[in-house]
Design an enzyme around this catalytic site. Structure first.
Site, mmCIF file in Angstrom:
data_model
loop_
_atom_site.group_PDB
_atom_site.id
_atom_site.type_symbol
_atom_site.label_atom_id
_atom_site.label_comp_id
_atom_site.label_asym_id
_atom_site.label_seq_id
_atom_site.Cartn_x
_atom_site.Cartn_y
_atom_site.Cartn_z
ATOM 1 N N GLU A 166 5.435 -5.360 5.172
ATOM 2 C CA GLU A 166 5.096 -4.704 3.904
ATOM 3 C C GLU A 166 4.199 -3.507 4.161
ATOM 4 O O GLU A 166 3.192 -3.659 4.857
ATOM 5 C CB GLU A 166 4.411 -5.710 2.964
ATOM 6 C CG GLU A 166 5.384 -6.798 2.514
ATOM 7 C CD GLU A 166 4.802 -7.801 1.526
ATOM 8 O OE1 GLU A 166 3.676 -7.594 1.057
ATOM 9 O OE2 GLU A 166 5.499 -8.782 1.233
ATOM 10 N N HIS B 113 5.838 -6.600 -4.044
ATOM 11 C CA HIS B 113 4.869 -7.706 -4.002
ATOM 12 C C HIS B 113 4.038 -7.756 -5.291
ATOM 13 O O HIS B 113 2.816 -7.601 -5.272
ATOM 14 C CB HIS B 113 3.965 -7.579 -2.763
ATOM 15 C CG HIS B 113 3.306 -8.878 -2.382
ATOM 16 N ND1 HIS B 113 3.083 -9.233 -1.072
ATOM 17 C CD2 HIS B 113 2.825 -9.912 -3.117
ATOM 18 C CE1 HIS B 113 2.477 -10.415 -1.025
ATOM 19 N NE2 HIS B 113 2.320 -10.850 -2.273
#
Ligand code: 3PG
Length: 436
Positions: free
Chosen positions: A377, A395
């Site tokens: 990420e 997220h």
């Protein structure tokens, strides 16, 4: 009720073939001619005794007037505002609709919209101010410094006794080593995979999390993903925003009667189950820590994974990323799933093998994926994210106003309890306390 014979039916919109089958089984000659202009419809309708439409065909008075043999207009749907009912009535043409057939689909789309509208991004990796208020009220000096590089964090942390983070700050062993006065790290959220807990434990630093605060938000985002996948919401929205009126490509499926598999039946998995049961989904699941009689209390049938894969229409994972769950959905397990299965991951990147997922999407074996978390990420696999059957968010599971207030308060109150020598529920490394 008058009975009459029907010999020739025209279907002028894309209507499911089951209508044609039913009519043809009774030897009613049925033709499908879609996309007709008004002039073409006027020309075509002359020979027919019945017309079936959805909302794309406008049945004006001119059309009805030209249809000398027309006895009935059937609206495969509810609204008849595209049909001049007065003109039909004057000409003795019956107008019928299908009042119940799309109730579930319309209701489900409404819920999809409600859920989708509820999810906007709050500030990334900042913690709700309620944590600061709680700490300052007890005269705990609290500073907010977000967006620090690793080096800046190492430099800054030296003076602090406590650190509060979400998932964007990676608390490595170097950071912990530099933090000579550090007593506690609070994770305003659940997952502590961004914190080197072993390094913290070795240095006697307590790690606590906020285990319950974002449960509902994560569960609701999961439901949003399930609903959006079933109705191609994000794709249809993007298509319409680009100026294209395409109804055909985005026809979906109802959730009623479909099977949802939930892998991981902890707090979030259970909330997902009860919400999706309200949509009439059958819920099955697996969790090595939750016995079958317990999962039965929230109407989830507990099954071994090998029985779950072939039954599920949708699979959602709600486990931490641990060796047992890493790449749980891989080439082999995906191969055991139903063709067209849809996958949702709002838990942790790496539970679904991203390369295997891309292959399965490309082959058409997987019918869609809703992803909120990624192996890396921000994610680098653009081919996966840009696949037309993937809907993705950065997220955002816990990114709601409510969850952020909950986790911020949960962490700050646990800090105060630690100061007061009380026990705290979110302690991740209890062995540290034993040493003290
Ligand atoms: O582990 C969690 O609590 C969730 O993944 C949320 O993470 P976030 O606090 O960075 O949004």
């Amino acid at each position: 009720m008058t009975s009459f014979s029907l010999n020739k039916v025209l279907i002028s919109d894309s209507v499911d073939p089951s209508a044609i089958d039913i009519l043809r089984q009774r030897n009613v000659s049925t033709d499908v001619k879609t996309g007709l202009s008004k002039e073409q419809l006027i020309e075509t309708i002359r020979d027919y005794e019945a017309l079936i439409v959805r909302s794309a065909t406008t049945v004006t008075a001119d059309v009805i007037k030209a249809a000398k043999h027309l006895k009935v207009i059937g609206r495969a749907g509810v609204g008849v505002d595209n049909i001049d009912v007065d003109a039909a009535t004057k000409q003795g043409v019956i107008v019928i609709n299908a009042p119940g057939g799309n109730t579930i689909s319309a209701a489900e789309l409404t819920c999809t919209m409600i859920l989708s509208l509820s999810r906007h991004l709050t500030q990334a990796d900042s913690v709700d101010p309620s944590a600061i208020d709680i700490l300052r009220q007890r005269n705990v000096s609290t500073d907010v410094k977000t967006g620090l590089s690793k080096e800046q964090l190492i430099e800054t942390i030296r003076d602090y006794e406590a650190l509060i983070v979400r998932s964007a700050t990676t608390v490595t062993a170097d950071v912990i080593k530099a933090a000579k006065h550090l007593k506690v790290i609070g994770r305003a959220g659940v997952g502590v995979d961004n914190i080197d807990v072993d390094a913290a434990t070795k240095q006697g630093v307590i790690v606590i999390n906020a285990p319950g605060g974002n449960t509902i938000s994560a569960a609701e985002l999961t439901c949003t993903m399930i609903l959006s996948l079933s109705r191609h919401l994000t794709q249809a929205c993007a298509s319409l925003k680009s100026g294209v009126w395409d109804r055909k490509s985005f026809s979906g499926n109802e959730l009623l009667g479909k099977t949802l598999a939930i892998v991981g039946l902890g707090r979030i998995g259970r909330e997902v189950a009860t919400r999706m049961q309200a949509f009439g989904m059958k819920t099955i699941g697996f969790d090595p820590l939750v016995p079958a009689d317990v999962s039965k209390t929230f109407d989830v049938e507990s099954l071994p994974l090998e029985q779950i894969w072939p039954q599920a229409d949708y699979i959602t994972v709600h486990t931490p990323l641990i060796p047992q769950t890493k790449n749980l959905l891989n080439d082999t397990t995906l191969g055991q799933c139903k063709k067209g299965v849809r996958l949702i991951n709002v838990a942790r990147g790496g539970i679904i093998d991203e390369e295997a997922l891309l292959r399965a999407l490309q082959s058409g074996h997987v019918g869609g994926a809703g992803l909120d978390v990624y192996e890396e990420e921000p994610p680098k696999r653009n081919q996966l994210l840009s696949h037309p059957k993937v809907i993705c968010t950065p997220h955002l599971g816990a990114s709601t106003a409510e969850a952020q207030i909950n986790v911020a308060k949960e962490i700050a109150l646990q800090f105060l309890d630690l100061i007061d020598g009380k026990s705290v529920p979110g302690i991740v490394n209890p062995s540290v306390l034993k040493k003290q």
